[in-house]
Design a protein around this motif. Structure first.
Motif, PDB file in Angstrom:
ATOM      1  N   SER A  75     -26.118 -44.551  26.687  1.00 14.64           N
ATOM      2  CA  SER A  75     -25.582 -45.203  27.875  1.00 14.64           C
ATOM      3  C   SER A  75     -24.630 -44.260  28.598  1.00 14.64           C
ATOM      4  CB  SER A  75     -24.851 -46.505  27.513  1.00 14.64           C
ATOM      5  OG  SER A  75     -23.695 -46.236  26.731  1.00 14.64           O
ATOM      6  N   GLN A  91     -26.784 -50.324  30.386  1.00 18.27           N
ATOM      7  CA  GLN A  91     -26.961 -51.126  29.178  1.00 18.27           C
ATOM      8  C   GLN A  91     -27.459 -50.270  28.022  1.00 18.27           C
ATOM      9  OE1 GLN A  91     -25.990 -54.261  28.889  1.00 18.27           O
ATOM     10  NE2 GLN A  91     -25.255 -54.108  31.015  1.00 18.27           N
ATOM     11  N   PRO A  92     -26.988 -50.514  26.782  1.00 15.18           N
ATOM     12  CA  PRO A  92     -26.002 -51.540  26.428  1.00 15.18           C
ATOM     13  C   PRO A  92     -24.587 -51.078  26.758  1.00 15.18           C
ATOM     14  CG  PRO A  92     -26.655 -50.335  24.481  1.00 15.18           C
ATOM     15  CD  PRO A  92     -27.502 -49.800  25.594  1.00 15.18           C
ATOM     16  N   GLY A  93     -23.723 -51.983  27.115  1.00 14.35           N
ATOM     17  CA  GLY A  93     -22.377 -51.604  27.502  1.00 14.35           C
ATOM     18  C   GLY A  93     -21.493 -51.297  26.302  1.00 14.35           C
TER      19      GLY A  93
END
Length: 484
Positions: A75, A91-93
């Motif tokens: 990410s 995403q994913p954060g």
């Protein structure tokens, strides 16, 4: 017994040599992958500084392309120091703990990239850059990198249970991924990346079955002399086979790296475009100041001309941002027949005021007839602008000449100046990104010029034979227009 001992010794040395060779190859590949992260962070930081939170779509477009081509980058995240401000992330954060760690690493930075372990994601680490890269930074730009993917390989050698890999932090205190099984035979070396000198380690647990294969032992006992002869022949064939396999793998690896270089070019172009935005913005500021002066004097006729130029430069900035977006997509806009003369004259007009302030002169020496090439007119203008701007910066009172002529099926455009010239130690690397001889320079201008000229199917070079400093563009004459 002597034959068995010799066989065991030979097998062990062969395994160690193979471990060393395979480890060196994988180490080089991991180092190249790590170096790519630097270019990604530089381009992403330049885009964020240019567009800010308001144009986060530009950052997210480029980030999506990077994560698609480089799946080891899990990410891309921009975390503000102020928690009340917007966080930009793919995403994913990040978790709250991970965001706090990003801010901690960014605040710790004095300019260099920072490495940190992901607090809640095994086998991953953070690579953080403060942005902008100064004491006034208010954001941390972070890549979340899959350490296991960084050293991933499809070489079957590493699939054997007796081999193992490990990647740890430079102080060897934190293991990011892996755990060697034995120190009997091993390889240890930091990655060749200035920003990520992670320690790469490989080991091989050599057991008795590896040293004395049953078939070979029985053959030695049965007929030692025949075994020696057959072993010599077999080893030679094995070396040839392995050499052929290595050549095939290296060829495939070169193909993948060539593809990665093309995607990296997108990152370099993004940085260059952000750098180039300063040009039209400077022109807009200068013209706005001139317009204010004319408005006070009531010179409406000249004010209209200045406003037209201001609109033109605003459109030029918009075109640069639009081209940045197109570079992050698979296809670019088609070229058109554009005039070399018009590009040179436009650059002369844009830089006339700056040249006057510096006591410099810009002289045009163009071909009698118009010359046309197939290119994006704005890109051609950018190349000439960068070369002339560099010439003006080379010395006070510079005398700059833009000349154009025809050589066979090519249009030749030279930009010359009477400055001190290019330092000898940077001449071989003058077109590489971040290489500059100008104090405070970014080193992106000439790299961008080379990239654009190559897209025009032309060449750019620094002429050593000229008494002046001369950069030469050689561009194919247009197939869509005929020179008169």
């Amino acid at each position: 017994m002597f034959a068995l001992s010799g066989l065991a010794f030979f097998e062990r040395q062969n395994l160690i040599r193979e471990l060393t060779a395979k480890s060196a190859t994988l180490h080089r590949l991991a180092s190249q992958r790590a170096d790519q992260h630097d270019a990604h962070l530089t381009s992403l930081s330049a885009i964020f500084v240019a567009g800010g939170v308001e144009r986060q779509d530009l950052l997210l477009d480029v980030a999506a392309t990077i994560t698609r081509f480089y799946p080891r980058i899990a990410s891309v995240n921009v975390v503000p120091y102020d928690p009340s401000q917007t966080t930009i992330e793919t995403q994913p954060g990040l978790s709250v703990q991970a965001r706090e760690h990003v801010i901690e690493l960014a605040r710790r930075s004095s300019g260099a990239l920072q490495i940190g372990q992901m607090p809640d994601l095994p086998d991953h680490y953070l690579l953080v850059k403060r942005t902008p890269n100064s004491d006034a930074a208010q954001h941390g730009l972070a890549l979340v990198i899959d350490a296991r993917a960084l050293i991933a390989t499809d070489d079957p050698f590493w699939a054997a249970p007796s081999t193992s890999l490990r990647l740890s932090t430079p102080d060897s205190q934190t293991v990011l991924v892996g755990q060697p099984q034995s120190e009997e035979a091993g390889f240890s070396k930091p990655l060749g990346s200035a920003s990520q000198p992670l320690v790469f380690e490989a080991s091989l647990a050599v057991g008795l079955p590896d040293l004395l294969p049953v078939g070979k032992v029985l053959s030695v006992i049965a007929l030692v002399t025949a075994l020696l002869l057959l072993s010599a022949f077999g080893l030679k064939q094995r070396a040839r086979t392995r050499d052929a396999e290595n050549r095939a793998k290296l060829s495939a690896q070169e193909t993948r790296l060539a593809h990665a270089s093309r995607v990296n070019a997108m990152g370099e172009m993004a940085s260059g475009m952000a750098h180039e935005l300063a040009q039209p913005l400077t022109a807009i500021l200068s013209q706005a100041q001139a317009g204010r002066h004319l408005a006070r004097r009531g010179d409406v006729e000249r004010l209209g001309t200045v406003l037209d130029d201001t609109v033109s430069q605003a459109q030029r900035a918009a075109n640069i941002l639009d081209r940045l977006r197109r570079w992050s997509k698979p296809n670019r806009a088609p070229s058109e027949a554009c005039s070399v003369h018009e590009a040179a004259q436009c650059v002369e007009n844009l830089l006339a005021l700056e040249a006057k302030k510096k006591g410099a002169t810009i002289t045009l020496s163009l071909h009698d007839n118009p010359l046309f090439i197939d290119a994006d007119p704005v890109e051609l203008e950018q190349v000439v602008f960068n070369l002339v701007r560099n010439a003006l910066d080379a010395s006070e009172g510079a005398k700059v000449t833009i000349s154009a002529h025809v050589d066979g099926h090519s249009a030749i455009l030279d930009v010359s100046d009477n400055g001190p010239g290019v330092a000898e130690h940077i001449k071989p690397r003058i077109f590489e990104p971040f290489v500059t001889g100008k104090p405070g320079g970014t080193g992106l201008g000439l790299a961008l010029c080379q990239r654009l000229v190559e897209e025009m199917e032309g060449d750019i070079m620094l002429l050593d034979v000229s008494k002046q400093t001369t950069f030469r563009l050689s561009l194919p004459l247009s197939k869509k227009a005929v020179t008169l």
